[in-house]
Enzyme design. Structure first.
Site, PDB file in Angstrom:
ATOM      1  N   LYS A  33       0.924  -1.273  -0.094  1.00 10.87           N
ATOM      2  CA  LYS A  33       0.141   0.065  -0.006  1.00 10.87           C
ATOM      3  C   LYS A  33       0.835   1.458  -0.051  1.00 10.87           C
ATOM      4  O   LYS A  33       2.099   1.203   0.212  1.00 10.87           O
ATOM      5  CB  LYS A  33      -0.859  -0.128   1.354  1.00 10.87           C
ATOM      6  N   ARG A 131     -10.268   0.098  15.223  1.00  9.80           N
ATOM      7  CA  ARG A 131     -10.109   0.682  13.892  1.00  9.80           C
ATOM      8  C   ARG A 131     -11.284  -0.084  13.100  1.00  9.80           C
ATOM      9  O   ARG A 131     -12.383  -0.045  13.352  1.00  9.80           O
ATOM     10  CB  ARG A 131      -8.619   0.487  13.458  1.00  9.80           C
ATOM     11  N   TYR A 262      15.205  30.093   7.018  1.00  7.11           N
ATOM     12  CA  TYR A 262      13.924  30.761   7.567  1.00  7.11           C
ATOM     13  C   TYR A 262      13.846  30.928   8.868  1.00  7.11           C
ATOM     14  O   TYR A 262      14.154  29.961   9.606  1.00  7.11           O
ATOM     15  CB  TYR A 262      12.781  30.171   6.918  1.00  7.11           C
ATOM     16  N   MET A 310      10.862  24.033   1.580  1.00 11.61           N
ATOM     17  CA  MET A 310      10.015  23.403   0.489  1.00 11.61           C
ATOM     18  C   MET A 310      10.946  22.535  -0.353  1.00 11.61           C
ATOM     19  O   MET A 310      10.722  21.519  -0.639  1.00 11.61           O
ATOM     20  CB  MET A 310       9.010  24.256  -0.125  1.00 11.61           C
TER      21      MET A 310
HETATM   22  C1  LIG Z   1      -0.203  -1.551   6.863  1.00 11.87           C
HETATM   23  C2  LIG Z   1      -0.936  -3.056   7.006  1.00 11.87           C
HETATM   24  C3  LIG Z   1      -0.072  -4.156   7.534  1.00 11.87           C
HETATM   25  C4  LIG Z   1       1.678  -4.072   7.462  1.00 11.87           C
HETATM   26  O1  LIG Z   1       1.736  -3.703   8.720  1.00 11.87           O
HETATM   27  P1  LIG Z   1       3.633  -3.537   8.886  1.00 11.87           P
HETATM   28  O2  LIG Z   1       3.486  -3.009  10.320  1.00 11.87           O
HETATM   29  O3  LIG Z   1       4.011  -2.666   7.930  1.00 11.87           O
HETATM   30  O4  LIG Z   1       4.169  -4.999   8.799  1.00 11.87           O
HETATM   31  C5  LIG Z   1      -0.691  -5.226   7.688  1.00 11.87           C
HETATM   32  N1  LIG Z   1      -2.118  -5.268   7.942  1.00 11.87           N
HETATM   33  C6  LIG Z   1      -2.623  -4.208   7.780  1.00 11.87           C
HETATM   34  C7  LIG Z   1      -4.218  -4.246   7.808  1.00 11.87           C
HETATM   35  C8  LIG Z   1      -2.332  -2.795   7.488  1.00 11.87           C
HETATM   36  O5  LIG Z   1      -3.006  -1.995   7.380  1.00 11.87           O
END
Ligand SMILES: *Cc1c(COP(=O)(O)O)cnc(C)c1O
Length: 392
Positions: A33, A131, A262, A310
């Site tokens: 992802k 979650r 800055y 930036m």
């Molecule tokens: C991002 C994610 C993972 C991977 O987590 P890591 O800590 O990077 O290994 C696994 N399962 C879900 C649902 C996630 O959102």
């Protein structure tokens, strides 16, 4: 000629997956992802598959469809989809989808009808993270609806899954508690006639530390990129895959007491040479790294002097002989004394995940190294900008 680049060592990703693979009897879902945590989703996915992953995990339907369009045919789970997403496109593309509520399950059923084929579903139990997923109280209703949809040929329950709160703190009481809730949830599912092929709960941290949480499939993300989510050294050899560096664009001598960048948040303590690094928060360098971010330039790791802008930031090099064109390395595997993404995370009070992910989608050319498919080719859809020669 490059002025800044993010280099991705695809062999490292492949080898990290192979290392994880050697430590489990479960299958591996490589989590790619967020543009592969900033490493490039497609090249990272291909490298992970070359290392023995048999699944890919992403957050959004869009990411999953991008994997399919690139010709990747392995099982893909997309777990975060808002109501109204065209989930039938996922169904048509054979993407596995998450259902963690009755509403989400209903969307899958609608998608299945529209696609005229059963949706491959993973039912999510919230074992404590609060979650996504169904709470234990809501779980039986979700199972009942899923069992009905499965009987109606609209759904195939491929998985039951959950996610840890605090697996990066080995021994934390939530881990055993969540595993107990998960086991109970699986037993309840069985009573509803739901016994999926894949039960999965382990992220990188649990993959590394809790074999009893591996079940049928583990979902490592950060570890496949060579970063450890645990405090201290990794329990297995992991090699960081990303290096971020840039060429100094200008140097100059300034007197003692010169305010830098800055807000003049930094002042030289004596006459010094300043070096200008052409990377800033527009590229993924956190502004919080102002006055704390570590950078290797010449023989020394130096701390960013003053505010990160930036597009650029400044290093105070004292009397060291640095010149325009020299290479400043923000982070990498650490082979040459450069900081790691974990060092950056520690310096600015975040996690290594965020450091590398911030460089995804930035304007810096990404260059791929390695022998696995997707390496070093500017024709690869996941690579951009660079010549891909693999040399500087
Ligand atoms: C991002 C994610 C993972 C991977 O987590 P890591 O800590 O990077 O290994 C696994 N399962 C879900 C649902 C996630 O959102």
């Amino acid at each position: 000629m490059w002025q800044a680049e993010v280099r991705i060592d695809l062999d490292a990703i492949r080898d990290n997956v192979a290392t994880l693979r050697a430590g489990t009897t479960a299958e591996i879902m490589a989590v790619v992802k967020a543009d592969g945590y900033g490493h490039g989703m497609l090249p990272a996915a291909r490298a992970a598959l070359a290392g023995g992953a048999t699944w890919l995990g992403v957050a959004t339907l869009d990411e999953a469809l991008t994997l399919r369009r690139a010709g990747l045919t392995v099982p893909v789970l997309a777990w975060l989809n808002a109501p109204g997403m065209p989930l039938h496109e996922g169904a048509e593309a054979g993407v596995d989808l998450n259902a963690g509520s009755l509403g989400q399950l209903g969307e899958l059923v609608t998608a299945a009808r529209r696609a005229q084929r059963p949706v491959r579903a993973h039912l999510k139990l919230d074992t404590g993270l609060a979650r996504g997923g169904a709470t234990p109280a809501d779980w039986p209703a979700l199972l009942e609806a899923a069992a009905k949809a499965q009987a109606d040929g609209e759904l195939e329950v491929v998985g039951i899954w959950s996610h840890f709160v605090y697996a990066d703190a080995p021994g934390h009481e939530t881990i055993d508690h969540q595993l107990a809730v998960f086991a109970e949830g699986l037993a309840t599912a069985e009573r509803y006639g739901i016994e999926p092929r894949y039960r999965h709960i382990a992220n990188s941290a649990a993959t590394l530390t809790r074999p009893d949480a591996h079940y049928d499939l583990v979902r490592p993300g950060v570890a496949i990129y060579g970063l450890c989510p645990l405090p201290g050294p990794p329990p297995v050899r992991l090699r960081p895959a990303m290096t971020a560096r840039a060429r100094i664009t200008q140097t100059k001598r300034v007197p003692a007491g010169q305010g830098v960048s800055y807000g003049h948040a930094y002042h030289t303590s004596r006459e010094a040479t300043l070096a200008l690094v052409p990377l800033g928060y527009g590229d993924g360098v956190p502004r919080h790294a102002s006055n704390v971010g570590p950078v290797l330039l010449g023989d020394a790791v130096r701390t960013i002097a003053g505010r990160v802008c930036m597009d650029q930031f400044v290093l105070d090099c004292g009397d060291d002989p640095v010149a325009a064109g020299d290479v400043a390395t923000l982070f990498g595997p650490g082979d040459h004394g450069e900081p790691t993404a974990t060092d950056w995370a520690d310096a600015i009070g975040t996690i290594n995940y965020e450091i590398v992910t911030r460089f995804g989608g930035s304007r810096i050319p990404r260059v791929y190294d390695g022998s696995v498919p997707g390496s070093g080719g500017s024709d690869d859809p996941g690579s951009r900008g660079a010549d891909g020669s693999g040399q500087v």
